[in-house]
Design a protein around this motif. Sequence first.
Motif, PDB file in Angstrom:
ATOM      1  N   LYS A 150      -8.385   1.363  12.009  1.00  0.00           N
ATOM      2  CA  LYS A 150      -7.542   0.651  10.502  1.00  0.00           C
ATOM      3  C   LYS A 150      -6.223   0.320  10.778  1.00  0.00           C
ATOM      4  CE  LYS A 150      -9.516   5.229   9.043  1.00  0.00           C
ATOM      5  NZ  LYS A 150      -9.016   6.649   8.701  1.00  0.00           N
TER       6      LYS A 150
ATOM      7  N   ARG B 103       0.588  -1.287   0.148  1.00  0.00           N
ATOM      8  CA  ARG B 103       0.236  -0.101  -0.191  1.00  0.00           C
ATOM      9  C   ARG B 103       0.904   1.334  -0.188  1.00  0.00           C
ATOM     10  NH1 ARG B 103      -3.346   1.280   3.531  1.00  0.00           N
ATOM     11  NH2 ARG B 103      -2.324   0.044   5.168  1.00  0.00           N
TER      12      ARG B 103
ATOM     13  N   ARG C 180      -2.473   5.531  17.159  1.00  0.00           N
ATOM     14  CA  ARG C 180      -1.250   4.976  17.057  1.00  0.00           C
ATOM     15  C   ARG C 180      -0.048   5.492  17.899  1.00  0.00           C
ATOM     16  NH1 ARG C 180      -0.160   3.287  10.794  1.00  0.00           N
ATOM     17  NH2 ARG C 180       1.514   2.291  11.889  1.00  0.00           N
TER      18      ARG C 180
ATOM     19  N   ASN D 192      -7.384  14.001   8.971  1.00  0.00           N
ATOM     20  CA  ASN D 192      -7.482  14.225   7.341  1.00  0.00           C
ATOM     21  C   ASN D 192      -8.216  15.331   7.084  1.00  0.00           C
ATOM     22  OD1 ASN D 192      -6.548  11.324   6.475  1.00  0.00           O
ATOM     23  ND2 ASN D 192      -8.011  10.842   7.929  1.00  0.00           N
TER      24      ASN D 192
ATOM     25  N   ASP E  98      -6.951   7.461  13.010  1.00  0.00           N
ATOM     26  CA  ASP E  98      -6.223   6.264  13.576  1.00  0.00           C
ATOM     27  C   ASP E  98      -4.740   6.488  13.669  1.00  0.00           C
ATOM     28  OD1 ASP E  98      -6.323   3.132  13.600  1.00  0.00           O
ATOM     29  OD2 ASP E  98      -4.750   3.380  12.116  1.00  0.00           O
ATOM     30  N   ALA E  99      -4.048   7.477  13.146  1.00  0.00           N
ATOM     31  CA  ALA E  99      -2.525   7.666  13.113  1.00  0.00           C
ATOM     32  C   ALA E  99      -2.209   8.292  14.493  1.00  0.00           C
ATOM     33  CB  ALA E  99      -1.945   8.289  12.045  1.00  0.00           C
TER      34      ALA E  99
HETATM   35  O1  LIG Z   1      -6.107   8.860   8.762  1.00  0.00           O
HETATM   36  P1  LIG Z   1      -5.938   8.022   9.837  1.00  0.00           P
HETATM   37  O2  LIG Z   1      -7.349   7.586  10.413  1.00  0.00           O
HETATM   38  O3  LIG Z   1      -4.938   8.799  10.793  1.00  0.00           O
HETATM   39  O4  LIG Z   1      -5.414   6.852   9.434  1.00  0.00           O
HETATM   40  C1  LIG Z   1      -4.248   6.606   8.986  1.00  0.00           C
HETATM   41  C2  LIG Z   1      -3.939   5.112   8.953  1.00  0.00           C
HETATM   42  O5  LIG Z   1      -4.101   4.560   7.746  1.00  0.00           O
HETATM   43  C3  LIG Z   1      -3.053   3.621   7.173  1.00  0.00           C
HETATM   44  O6  LIG Z   1      -2.199   4.173   6.533  1.00  0.00           O
HETATM   45  C4  LIG Z   1      -3.981   2.600   6.841  1.00  0.00           C
HETATM   46  O7  LIG Z   1      -2.934   1.600   6.677  1.00  0.00           O
HETATM   47  C5  LIG Z   1      -2.608   3.203   8.736  1.00  0.00           C
HETATM   48  O8  LIG Z   1      -1.407   3.032   8.418  1.00  0.00           O
HETATM   49  C6  LIG Z   1      -3.098   4.753   9.573  1.00  0.00           C
HETATM   50  O9  LIG Z   1      -3.062   4.368  10.976  1.00  0.00           O
END
Ligand SMILES: O=P(O)(O)OC[C@H]1O[C@](O)(CO)[C@@H](O)[C@@H]1O
Length: 408
Positions: A371, A34, A337, A229, A333-334
């Motif tokens: 994600k 990806r 994380r 985003n 998500d990031a």
């Molecule tokens: O935009 P978001 O919600 O932070 O998500 C990003 C996510 O998308 C991804 O790139 C999908 O793999 C993850 O690595 C990452 O956590």
Amino acid sequence: MPDKDLPEPLRASDGLSADAAPEDVFTHDTITNRMPKILDSVLAKLPAEFQTAPVVEGVRRLQEEMRSDAQLKFLMSGSARVGSKSWNPHLSEFIEKGEGWHTAPWWLVENYMYKRLLEELENCAEATSYDPFEPVKFQALEQAEESLQASLAPLMDVVAEAKSSEKVKDALDATILRSLWGNQADLSLSAGEVAAVKGGAVDSLVSDHRGVAVELLSSATDVIVVLDNHGLEVLCDLVLVDSILRLTTASVTLHVKDAPVFVSDVTQKDVPEVLQWLEPRLPVLAERLKQSQADGRLRVKAHDFYTGGRAFWELPQDLQEDYAEAVVILKGDANYRRLLGDLHWPYDTDFVDFARSFWKGKGLICLRTMKSGVALGISEGEQNRAKSAHPDDWLTSGTYGQVLAFQR
Ligand SMILES: O=P(O)(O)OC[C@H]1O[C@](O)(CO)[C@@H](O)[C@@H]1O
């Protein structure tokens, strides 16, 4: 956060064993498939004048490094947006051990890829400040126009009509949920292509601390929204911000990335551009937000911590000071994380205990659709419910969401 008992980080190599869980295969696939695709999409959309041989060849080499588990290298650029000064000491911990794209932590290498991309763009003097994700960001905004009129404008009416304290709480709750599901719109998950957004409902929440989240926002004096985003998500976030500004006495600061990363993440220059795009489409929202900026009640701050590879328990001093009296909303998500250090936490780890162990600020709210295979705060029962409905991708497809909240 003491180092000694921490779980292992997620790594691409987790996905290589014969009995690897689907979410671990997803981690491996992200690095080898990806992320290189994201770079294909960048090259395809790069203005012709920036497509010089050194840029194209550099990006192709980067893709090959990711696929072949090449060793990590130091960043060479001295520019602020590449940020080698703070990155290289961190990278040296892994370079000294000879680690590569598949054996170093996923979180580190995923952030590192975006820095390497920015460095490759510097091989063309005219592209040094170009946002390689600009074309998809605007495409995502255009795609969000229907949702803006169909779901965000009516939500603003709910906020406008909230007069009693019960209705205020309901309105905050509704804008929190909308902001959460806005996170399904993510261009790094769709490898840089603008994909349709599925929507989501309360029964797709696997953790639900909305009650605490609403209480936190109702009594806050200072709210920080760590944005994620561009496109539909930031529009949903701005509606949440507008509701906080209208329904509470809090001031709001939007924390954004200091450089373009993760395909669609909002940077400082994106904020006025989004407000300008909103102006003819939802003028009341654009004007109210601009007025709040003029009054000093709404601010924007960019920070390089948000494009580094460190976890939230390594927060720099200036951000610790910003966070001390604030309720912080972490979007996406990031950011989640980064909060969890991208470690293999048992999924039923108690979120409040986890946050209490290092979070010094007044309050924390995470709004995240799932994600990646990193998570905590999910009861056994909720794990089983989600897993039996979506055995292969309940953790990674963005179908499920978490609202997690902690009050100090
Ligand atoms: O935009 P978001 O919600 O932070 O998500 C990003 C996510 O998308 C991804 O790139 C999908 O793999 C993850 O690595 C990452 O956590």
